[in-house]
Scaffold this active site. Structure first.
Site, PDB file in Angstrom:
ATOM      1  N   GLU A 264       0.840  -1.194   0.000  1.00  0.00           N
ATOM      2  CA  GLU A 264       0.000   0.000   0.000  1.00  0.00           C
ATOM      3  C   GLU A 264       0.877   1.247   0.000  1.00  0.00           C
ATOM      4  O   GLU A 264       1.482   1.597   1.025  1.00  0.00           O
ATOM      5  CB  GLU A 264      -0.928   0.029   1.217  1.00  0.00           C
ATOM      6  CG  GLU A 264      -1.818   1.261   1.225  1.00  0.00           C
ATOM      7  CD  GLU A 264      -2.749   1.328   2.426  1.00  0.00           C
ATOM      8  OE1 GLU A 264      -3.309   2.410   2.669  1.00  0.00           O
ATOM      9  OE2 GLU A 264      -2.909   0.302   3.111  1.00  0.00           O
TER      10      GLU A 264
ATOM     11  N   LYS B 254      -8.617 -15.571  15.159  1.00  0.00           N
ATOM     12  CA  LYS B 254      -8.660 -15.132  13.755  1.00  0.00           C
ATOM     13  C   LYS B 254     -10.064 -14.834  13.247  1.00  0.00           C
ATOM     14  O   LYS B 254     -10.357 -15.003  12.073  1.00  0.00           O
ATOM     15  CB  LYS B 254      -7.983 -16.178  12.853  1.00  0.00           C
ATOM     16  CG  LYS B 254      -6.536 -16.456  13.242  1.00  0.00           C
ATOM     17  CD  LYS B 254      -5.923 -17.580  12.440  1.00  0.00           C
ATOM     18  CE  LYS B 254      -4.508 -17.867  12.934  1.00  0.00           C
ATOM     19  NZ  LYS B 254      -3.893 -19.012  12.265  1.00  0.00           N
TER      20      LYS B 254
ATOM     21  N   ASP C  99       1.758 -14.250  12.806  1.00  0.00           N
ATOM     22  CA  ASP C  99       0.650 -14.924  12.128  1.00  0.00           C
ATOM     23  C   ASP C  99      -0.287 -13.851  11.585  1.00  0.00           C
ATOM     24  O   ASP C  99      -1.075 -13.252  12.324  1.00  0.00           O
ATOM     25  CB  ASP C  99      -0.084 -15.828  13.115  1.00  0.00           C
ATOM     26  CG  ASP C  99      -1.107 -16.718  12.443  1.00  0.00           C
ATOM     27  OD1 ASP C  99      -1.571 -16.372  11.333  1.00  0.00           O
ATOM     28  OD2 ASP C  99      -1.460 -17.770  13.013  1.00  0.00           O
TER      29      ASP C  99
ATOM     30  N   HIS D  12      -2.063  11.318  -1.288  1.00  0.00           N
ATOM     31  CA  HIS D  12      -2.057  10.144  -2.155  1.00  0.00           C
ATOM     32  C   HIS D  12      -1.802  10.542  -3.597  1.00  0.00           C
ATOM     33  O   HIS D  12      -1.092   9.850  -4.333  1.00  0.00           O
ATOM     34  CB  HIS D  12      -3.390   9.395  -2.032  1.00  0.00           C
ATOM     35  CG  HIS D  12      -3.462   8.498  -0.843  1.00  0.00           C
ATOM     36  ND1 HIS D  12      -2.906   7.241  -0.838  1.00  0.00           N
ATOM     37  CD2 HIS D  12      -3.991   8.672   0.384  1.00  0.00           C
ATOM     38  CE1 HIS D  12      -3.130   6.668   0.348  1.00  0.00           C
ATOM     39  NE2 HIS D  12      -3.781   7.524   1.106  1.00  0.00           N
TER      40      HIS D  12
END
Length: 403
Positions: A99, A228, A303, A398
């Site tokens: 990103e 998760k 993870d 951006h």
């Protein structure tokens, strides 16, 4: 033909299984054989995938059917001064991301924190969880099992801790739903993230519950852990490490570094992070904490799926007389400096940048320090984005970076 090509032909002929190639060749040759097979069958070029710097056998505990590596651009933000219980000093935070402008944004927030004298951090709670689900005959049996669990923590801890040299069982809380009994075990896993450690230990404790009560184990994970997946229990009770960071930014720092005012940032935080998140029934009340958590997880061998829990952050902002108080609290940050992907060469080097590779002294101190650094990084990211929104220059930033 090369050894890799020969192995690929044997797989195509049905003589070998794709997963069994390491039984017939070294790990690098096995990976090359899989790439050759895919390249021929799918007409793809995997030259870059096969251009990796670590020995293939070093990843055997991390991945199956290896074909190579996925390379993600790696940057650093900092220096970021952290004054914590375990982390103390200025660090450069490695962030792996695709990103554009993310690292620049965190770097800008780090600059504001640096100009303000640094961020304070602390670990509030520690505890990796696993919650098996048991079947019983009826609600009376369920209540009896729950009572036995509440009275038997020492016995469950003795069983669970036979499976680990470092993990300690701290809590075992039963939850009854009809003829199902869930027990949420909470472990101090020291410098390991500890999910596997908790699972193995819980299986041993579950055997004791089965032998001493009418309960029958259905699954070692009953989703009340919760691992998760977005979950209120993690946002409230915590999971892994609950950690917080805060900073006071004087008015001149806000103006010079973020181009805005305390009042404007506070209003954006209230209307966006608090009211907007509440209206969306979000479990996280923050601007983009998962951005920093996810990029750091990729860089540091964590993870990455547990970024879900990391997104449960709450960002708190208050305009004060001479500036802005800001904090971020992450109730469920599952991190470690040993085990999992932390031993892979690239990720180990990234941990070395932080000075946190391997186990700490005392045990658990490196894991705590990593959690504190990531909280400070998340705070930097929150400040930068809130400042950009308050100053109405997010879109122009951006556009300037072309992404």
């Amino acid at each position: 033909m090369t050894d890799a090509e020969t192995l690929a032909e044997r797989v195509k002929a049905g003589d070998l299984r794709l997963y069994a190639l390491e039984d017939h060749a070294d790990a690098d040759t096995a990976a090359a054989a899989r790439r050759h097979l895919l390249a021929e069958e799918l007409d793809v070029d995997l030259e870059t995938v096969g251009d990796y710097s670590f020995p293939a056998d070093s990843a055997e505990s991390n991945v199956e059917n290896l074909i190579g590596a996925a390379q993600i651009p790696l940057g650093v933000a900092g220096p970021l001064p952290v004054d914590g219980e375990a982390a103390d000093g200025s660090v450069y935070l490695p962030l792996a991301t695709t990103e554009g402008a993310l690292v620049a944004s965190v770097n800008r927030g780090a600059g504001a924190i640096r100009a303000a004298g640094g961020a304070s951090t602390t670990v509030l709670e520690r505890g990796m969880t696993r919650a098996p689900v048991f079947e019983v005959g009826d609600i009376h049996e369920a209540a009896a099992v729950a009572d036995w669990v509440r009275a038997s923590l020492d016995r469950l801890a003795t069983a669970a801790e036979t499976t680990t040299n470092h993990g300690e069982l701290r809590e075992a809380t039963p939850y009854v739903v009809g003829d199902s009994v869930f027990v949420r075990f909470v472990y101090d896993t020291k410098d390991a993230m500890g999910m596997n450690m908790a699972t193995i230990a819980t299986r041993e404790a579950a055997d004791v519950i089965e032998s001493e009560t009418p309960a029958s184990l259905v699954a070692v994970s009953g989703n009340l852990c919760t691992d998760k997946k977005p979950a209120g229990i993690n946002a409230i009770e915590g999971r892994g490490r609950s950690v917080a960071a805060d900073v006071f930014l004087p008015t001149e720092v806000l103006e010079d570094r973020l181009g805005t005012t305390a009042g404007a940032v506070a209003e954006v935080n209230t209307r966006k992070n608090l009211i907007g998140s509440a209206r969306a029934a979000s479990l996280g009340f923050n601007a983009h904490a998962a951005n920093v958590v996810g990029a750091a997880f990729l860089a540091l061998g964590q993870d990455v799926a547990q970024v879900v829990e990391g997104a449960h952050a709450i960002t708190s902002v208050e305009a004060r007389k001479d500036g802005l108080y800001a904090s971020v609290t992450l109730p469920a940050l599952a991190v470690g400096t040993v085990g999992g992907g932390t031993g892979l060469p690239t990720q180990s080097e990234a941990l070395e940048i932080l000075g946190l590779a391997g186990g700490g002294n005392p045990p658990g101190s490196n894991g705590d320090a990593l959690a504190e650094v990531l909280a400070a990084g998340a705070l930097a990211g929150e400040l930068s984005l809130l400042g950009a929104l308050a100053g109405r220059h997010l879109a122009s930033a951006h556009a300037e970076h072309g992404r």
